[in-house]
Motif scaffolding. Sequence first.
Motif, PDB file in Angstrom:
ATOM      1  N   THR A  76       0.674  -1.218  -0.068  1.00 28.43           N
ATOM      2  CA  THR A  76      -0.077   0.041   0.053  1.00 28.43           C
ATOM      3  C   THR A  76       0.966   1.292   0.029  1.00 28.43           C
ATOM      4  O   THR A  76       0.511   2.221  -0.877  1.00 28.43           O
ATOM      5  CB  THR A  76      -0.792   0.058   1.011  1.00 28.43           C
ATOM      6  OG1 THR A  76      -1.641  -0.992   1.163  1.00 28.43           O
ATOM      7  CG2 THR A  76      -1.664   1.410   1.110  1.00 28.43           C
ATOM      8  N   ARG A  77       1.885   1.276   0.794  1.00 28.00           N
ATOM      9  CA  ARG A  77       2.871   2.301   1.049  1.00 28.00           C
ATOM     10  C   ARG A  77       3.491   2.684  -0.622  1.00 28.00           C
ATOM     11  O   ARG A  77       3.471   3.744  -0.876  1.00 28.00           O
ATOM     12  CB  ARG A  77       3.998   2.198   1.820  1.00 28.00           C
ATOM     13  CG  ARG A  77       3.305   2.165   3.397  1.00 28.00           C
ATOM     14  CD  ARG A  77       4.500   2.417   4.301  1.00 28.00           C
ATOM     15  NE  ARG A  77       4.985   3.603   4.381  1.00 28.00           N
ATOM     16  CZ  ARG A  77       6.325   3.779   4.216  1.00 28.00           C
ATOM     17  NH1 ARG A  77       7.166   2.950   3.669  1.00 28.00           N
ATOM     18  NH2 ARG A  77       6.950   4.872   4.259  1.00 28.00           N
ATOM     19  N   ARG A  78       3.951   1.506  -0.877  1.00 27.90           N
ATOM     20  CA  ARG A  78       4.740   1.754  -2.275  1.00 27.90           C
ATOM     21  C   ARG A  78       3.851   2.421  -3.544  1.00 27.90           C
ATOM     22  O   ARG A  78       3.955   3.185  -4.191  1.00 27.90           O
ATOM     23  CB  ARG A  78       5.196   0.307  -2.794  1.00 27.90           C
ATOM     24  CG  ARG A  78       6.150   0.538  -4.032  1.00 27.90           C
ATOM     25  CD  ARG A  78       6.726  -1.008  -4.297  1.00 27.90           C
ATOM     26  NE  ARG A  78       7.734  -1.300  -3.302  1.00 27.90           N
ATOM     27  CZ  ARG A  78       7.745  -2.265  -2.745  1.00 27.90           C
ATOM     28  NH1 ARG A  78       7.198  -3.286  -3.132  1.00 27.90           N
ATOM     29  NH2 ARG A  78       8.784  -2.727  -1.889  1.00 27.90           N
ATOM     30  N   ILE A  79       2.413   1.426  -3.389  1.00 33.63           N
ATOM     31  CA  ILE A  79       1.518   2.270  -4.431  1.00 33.63           C
ATOM     32  C   ILE A  79       1.253   3.688  -4.086  1.00 33.63           C
ATOM     33  O   ILE A  79       0.866   4.236  -5.377  1.00 33.63           O
ATOM     34  CB  ILE A  79       0.292   1.285  -4.568  1.00 33.63           C
ATOM     35  CG1 ILE A  79       0.776  -0.101  -5.136  1.00 33.63           C
ATOM     36  CG2 ILE A  79      -0.869   1.745  -5.117  1.00 33.63           C
ATOM     37  CD1 ILE A  79      -0.272  -1.428  -4.928  1.00 33.63           C
ATOM     38  N   SER A  80       0.821   4.073  -2.742  1.00 36.58           N
ATOM     39  CA  SER A  80       0.462   5.247  -2.615  1.00 36.58           C
ATOM     40  C   SER A  80       1.608   6.326  -2.715  1.00 36.58           C
ATOM     41  O   SER A  80       1.197   7.362  -3.490  1.00 36.58           O
ATOM     42  CB  SER A  80       0.139   5.292  -1.103  1.00 36.58           C
ATOM     43  OG  SER A  80      -0.840   4.541  -0.941  1.00 36.58           O
ATOM     44  N   LEU A  81       2.959   5.959  -2.686  1.00 38.11           N
ATOM     45  CA  LEU A  81       3.794   6.965  -3.056  1.00 38.11           C
ATOM     46  C   LEU A  81       3.847   7.189  -4.354  1.00 38.11           C
ATOM     47  O   LEU A  81       4.251   8.013  -5.130  1.00 38.11           O
ATOM     48  CB  LEU A  81       5.090   6.344  -2.395  1.00 38.11           C
ATOM     49  CG  LEU A  81       5.183   6.663  -0.753  1.00 38.11           C
ATOM     50  CD1 LEU A  81       6.416   5.681  -0.328  1.00 38.11           C
ATOM     51  CD2 LEU A  81       5.186   8.090  -0.526  1.00 38.11           C
ATOM     52  N   ASN A  82       3.630   5.991  -5.233  1.00 35.87           N
ATOM     53  CA  ASN A  82       3.872   6.007  -6.761  1.00 35.87           C
ATOM     54  C   ASN A  82       2.709   7.095  -7.210  1.00 35.87           C
ATOM     55  O   ASN A  82       2.795   7.728  -8.212  1.00 35.87           O
ATOM     56  CB  ASN A  82       3.847   4.683  -7.359  1.00 35.87           C
ATOM     57  CG  ASN A  82       5.004   3.876  -7.147  1.00 35.87           C
ATOM     58  OD1 ASN A  82       5.939   4.559  -7.325  1.00 35.87           O
ATOM     59  ND2 ASN A  82       4.884   2.644  -7.148  1.00 35.87           N
ATOM     60  N   ILE A  83       1.494   6.715  -6.720  1.00 35.46           N
ATOM     61  CA  ILE A  83       0.337   7.716  -7.056  1.00 35.46           C
ATOM     62  C   ILE A  83       0.569   9.238  -6.811  1.00 35.46           C
ATOM     63  O   ILE A  83       0.564  10.053  -7.670  1.00 35.46           O
ATOM     64  CB  ILE A  83      -1.181   7.042  -6.306  1.00 35.46           C
ATOM     65  CG1 ILE A  83      -1.462   5.824  -7.049  1.00 35.46           C
ATOM     66  CG2 ILE A  83      -1.850   8.441  -6.427  1.00 35.46           C
ATOM     67  CD1 ILE A  83      -2.609   5.248  -6.217  1.00 35.46           C
ATOM     68  N   ARG A  84       1.085   9.322  -5.665  1.00 34.69           N
ATOM     69  CA  ARG A  84       1.569  10.583  -5.210  1.00 34.69           C
ATOM     70  C   ARG A  84       2.563  11.314  -5.871  1.00 34.69           C
ATOM     71  O   ARG A  84       2.403  12.519  -6.493  1.00 34.69           O
ATOM     72  CB  ARG A  84       2.199  10.553  -3.708  1.00 34.69           C
ATOM     73  CG  ARG A  84       2.490  11.886  -3.193  1.00 34.69           C
ATOM     74  CD  ARG A  84       2.665  12.035  -1.722  1.00 34.69           C
ATOM     75  NE  ARG A  84       2.975  13.476  -1.406  1.00 34.69           N
ATOM     76  CZ  ARG A  84       2.247  14.567  -1.460  1.00 34.69           C
ATOM     77  NH1 ARG A  84       1.105  14.511  -1.645  1.00 34.69           N
ATOM     78  NH2 ARG A  84       2.593  15.765  -1.269  1.00 34.69           N
TER      79      ARG A  84
END
Length: 190
Positions: A76-84
Amino acid sequence: MTLEDRQIIELYWARSENAIGETDRKYGGYLSTIAYNILYNREDASEAVNDTYLRAWDSMPPERPNVLSAFLAKITRRISLNIRRSNIAEKRGGGEVDLVLDELADSIPSGSSVEEEIDAKALTEALNKFLSKLKESDRDMFLRRYWYMDSIKDIAEMFGCGESKVKTTLYRLRKKLLIELGVDYNDYRH
């Protein structure tokens, strides 16, 4: 009744569609909080959580996580940071992630592209060692800020103290982290 992690993992391995529903039931709120703290946008956070379920589905098998919550949180963190990163041009979010990453930037030296994988593993081990040495309240405060990316204000409320105490504690912990990493503090302060 909520299933145990090992039962949920078995659902993934059996390719049962119930795996995602059970994962959402047990960890949906937890993952949504992580995603929202990074993205500050409910729609994007929901997208990140849904992408987490897809990535978990694609990863199991062959991967069998030891700690399902940590496995899902990392995704979740990795995906969220990529979206960010992709949203930066639109200037979304409350800026908390940028503040958190800036705070840690001085404590964690970056590696070259050739050495990144080795450095990441060594850094993970060093961070785990560092965290294991901290008293529980310091460890919790550090994780609330740098893993969950909670705001200083929210952390102060959680710990029943003032924002200045949180800032001071985090500053001291970042300095301790530099020492743990064997880095001269004077080389990294601004």
